[in-house]
Design a protein around this motif. Sequence first.
Motif, mmCIF file in Angstrom:
data_model
loop_
_atom_site.group_PDB
_atom_site.id
_atom_site.type_symbol
_atom_site.label_atom_id
_atom_site.label_comp_id
_atom_site.label_asym_id
_atom_site.label_seq_id
_atom_site.Cartn_x
_atom_site.Cartn_y
_atom_site.Cartn_z
ATOM 1 N N HIS A 172 38.059 -22.593 47.033
ATOM 2 C CA HIS A 172 38.506 -22.075 45.749
ATOM 3 C C HIS A 172 37.789 -22.782 44.608
ATOM 4 O O HIS A 172 37.680 -24.005 44.578
ATOM 5 N N GLN A 173 37.321 -21.981 43.669
ATOM 6 C CA GLN A 173 36.786 -22.491 42.417
ATOM 7 C C GLN A 173 37.168 -21.484 41.341
ATOM 8 O O GLN A 173 37.465 -20.341 41.637
ATOM 9 N N SER A 174 37.159 -21.925 40.115
ATOM 10 C CA SER A 174 37.340 -20.972 39.025
ATOM 11 C C SER A 174 36.562 -21.482 37.820
ATOM 12 O O SER A 174 36.638 -22.676 37.520
ATOM 13 N N PRO A 175 35.784 -20.616 37.254
ATOM 14 C CA PRO A 175 35.620 -19.210 37.631
ATOM 15 C C PRO A 175 34.856 -19.080 38.948
ATOM 16 O O PRO A 175 34.100 -19.969 39.323
ATOM 17 N N GLN A 176 35.063 -17.949 39.592
ATOM 18 C CA GLN A 176 34.384 -17.672 40.855
ATOM 19 C C GLN A 176 34.234 -16.164 41.020
ATOM 20 O O GLN A 176 35.165 -15.412 40.734
ATOM 21 N N ALA A 177 33.064 -15.756 41.461
ATOM 22 C CA ALA A 177 32.810 -14.348 41.772
ATOM 23 C C ALA A 177 32.521 -14.268 43.272
ATOM 24 O O ALA A 177 31.755 -15.077 43.798
ATOM 25 N N ILE A 178 33.151 -13.298 43.932
ATOM 26 C CA ILE A 178 32.966 -13.114 45.369
ATOM 27 C C ILE A 178 32.654 -11.637 45.609
ATOM 28 O O ILE A 178 33.405 -10.759 45.190
ATOM 29 N N LEU A 179 31.541 -11.393 46.284
ATOM 30 C CA LEU A 179 31.158 -10.028 46.623
ATOM 31 C C LEU A 179 31.492 -9.765 48.084
ATOM 32 O O LEU A 179 31.111 -10.553 48.962
ATOM 33 N N PHE A 180 32.212 -8.686 48.321
ATOM 34 C CA PHE A 180 32.590 -8.279 49.674
ATOM 35 C C PHE A 180 31.863 -6.996 50.037
ATOM 36 O O PHE A 180 31.785 -6.073 49.219
ATOM 37 N N LYS A 181 31.334 -6.949 51.236
ATOM 38 C CA LYS A 181 30.759 -5.707 51.779
ATOM 39 C C LYS A 181 31.536 -5.381 53.040
ATOM 40 O O LYS A 181 31.593 -6.190 53.966
ATOM 41 N N ASN A 182 32.167 -4.217 53.025
ATOM 42 C CA ASN A 182 32.962 -3.768 54.173
ATOM 43 C C ASN A 182 33.967 -4.821 54.625
ATOM 44 O O ASN A 182 34.139 -5.074 55.809
ATOM 45 N N GLY A 183 34.629 -5.459 53.650
ATOM 46 C CA GLY A 183 35.694 -6.402 53.959
ATOM 47 C C GLY A 183 35.248 -7.816 54.279
ATOM 48 O O GLY A 183 36.076 -8.665 54.591
ATOM 49 N N THR A 184 33.946 -8.072 54.203
ATOM 50 C CA THR A 184 33.416 -9.397 54.523
ATOM 51 C C THR A 184 32.724 -9.984 53.298
ATOM 52 O O THR A 184 31.901 -9.305 52.680
ATOM 53 N N PRO A 185 33.021 -11.237 52.959
ATOM 54 C CA PRO A 185 32.326 -11.838 51.828
ATOM 55 C C PRO A 185 30.856 -12.088 52.172
ATOM 56 O O PRO A 185 30.559 -12.653 53.226
ATOM 57 N N THR A 186 29.962 -11.629 51.302
ATOM 58 C CA THR A 186 28.531 -11.790 51.553
ATOM 59 C C THR A 186 27.867 -12.687 50.518
ATOM 60 O O THR A 186 26.729 -13.109 50.694
ATOM 61 N N TRP A 187 28.580 -12.983 49.431
ATOM 62 C CA TRP A 187 28.023 -13.803 48.349
ATOM 63 C C TRP A 187 29.180 -14.336 47.522
ATOM 64 O O TRP A 187 30.187 -13.647 47.335
ATOM 65 N N ASN A 188 29.037 -15.563 47.054
ATOM 66 C CA ASN A 188 29.988 -16.075 46.071
ATOM 67 C C ASN A 188 29.287 -17.121 45.226
ATOM 68 O O ASN A 188 28.357 -17.788 45.677
ATOM 69 N N GLU A 189 29.732 -17.210 44.006
ATOM 70 C CA GLU A 189 29.140 -18.148 43.065
ATOM 71 C C GLU A 189 30.221 -18.591 42.102
ATOM 72 O O GLU A 189 31.267 -17.950 41.988
ATOM 73 N N SER A 190 29.967 -19.703 41.416
ATOM 74 C CA SER A 190 30.983 -20.211 40.499
ATOM 75 C C SER A 190 30.350 -20.770 39.228
ATOM 76 O O SER A 190 29.137 -20.962 39.139
ATOM 77 N N HIS A 191 31.210 -21.021 38.281
ATOM 78 C CA HIS A 191 30.891 -21.676 37.020
ATOM 79 C C HIS A 191 29.717 -21.023 36.295
ATOM 80 O O HIS A 191 29.673 -19.816 36.161
ATOM 81 N N TRP A 192 28.753 -21.844 35.823
ATOM 82 C CA TRP A 192 27.656 -21.325 34.991
ATOM 83 C C TRP A 192 26.697 -20.449 35.784
ATOM 84 O O TRP A 192 25.849 -19.801 35.198
ATOM 85 N N ARG A 193 26.815 -20.431 37.091
ATOM 86 C CA ARG A 193 25.919 -19.612 37.906
ATOM 87 C C ARG A 193 26.370 -18.150 37.970
ATOM 88 O O ARG A 193 25.708 -17.335 38.601
ATOM 89 N N ILE A 194 27.495 -17.831 37.319
ATOM 90 C CA ILE A 194 27.940 -16.437 37.231
ATOM 91 C C ILE A 194 27.341 -15.849 35.955
ATOM 92 O O ILE A 194 27.777 -16.161 34.849
ATOM 93 N N THR A 195 26.296 -15.053 36.139
ATOM 94 C CA THR A 195 25.624 -14.406 35.023
ATOM 95 C C THR A 195 25.411 -12.935 35.358
ATOM 96 O O THR A 195 25.544 -12.544 36.530
ATOM 97 N N GLU A 196 25.057 -12.154 34.367
ATOM 98 C CA GLU A 196 24.756 -10.743 34.638
ATOM 99 C C GLU A 196 23.616 -10.649 35.647
ATOM 100 O O GLU A 196 23.651 -9.817 36.561
#
Length: 108
Positions: A75-99
């Motif tokens: 767990h981190q916040s902020p945190q972005a997690i991308l799921f493909k077909n129910g499985t997490p394939t990527w996650n990033e946190s803090h300043w690394r969350i950009t467009e």
Amino acid sequence: MTLTKIETEQQFNELVTEDLFLLFKHSVTCPVSAEAFEHYQKFIAEHPQLKTAYLAVQEARPLSNHVAETFEIKHQSPQAILFKNGTPTWNESHWRITEDSLGKAISQ
């Protein structure tokens, strides 16, 4: 742009089964999270077809913990997690969350 806020495991479970789903964990008291949330909002405004939702960690701690424990993603916040077909394939946190980082994640 419609921001979808989720607070329950049931809401999360309905979304995570999508082909592609982006979850954003937001801390409502953190300035770094506020900045990352702005990047997230700009990104999803340009990608309206993307299924996405966010949770406010302070308001949905059990859900935040559920995601961390179920998928073994620290767990981190902020945190972005991308799921493909129910499985997490990527996650990033803090300043690394950009467009840019969000765009690269969904195009992989």
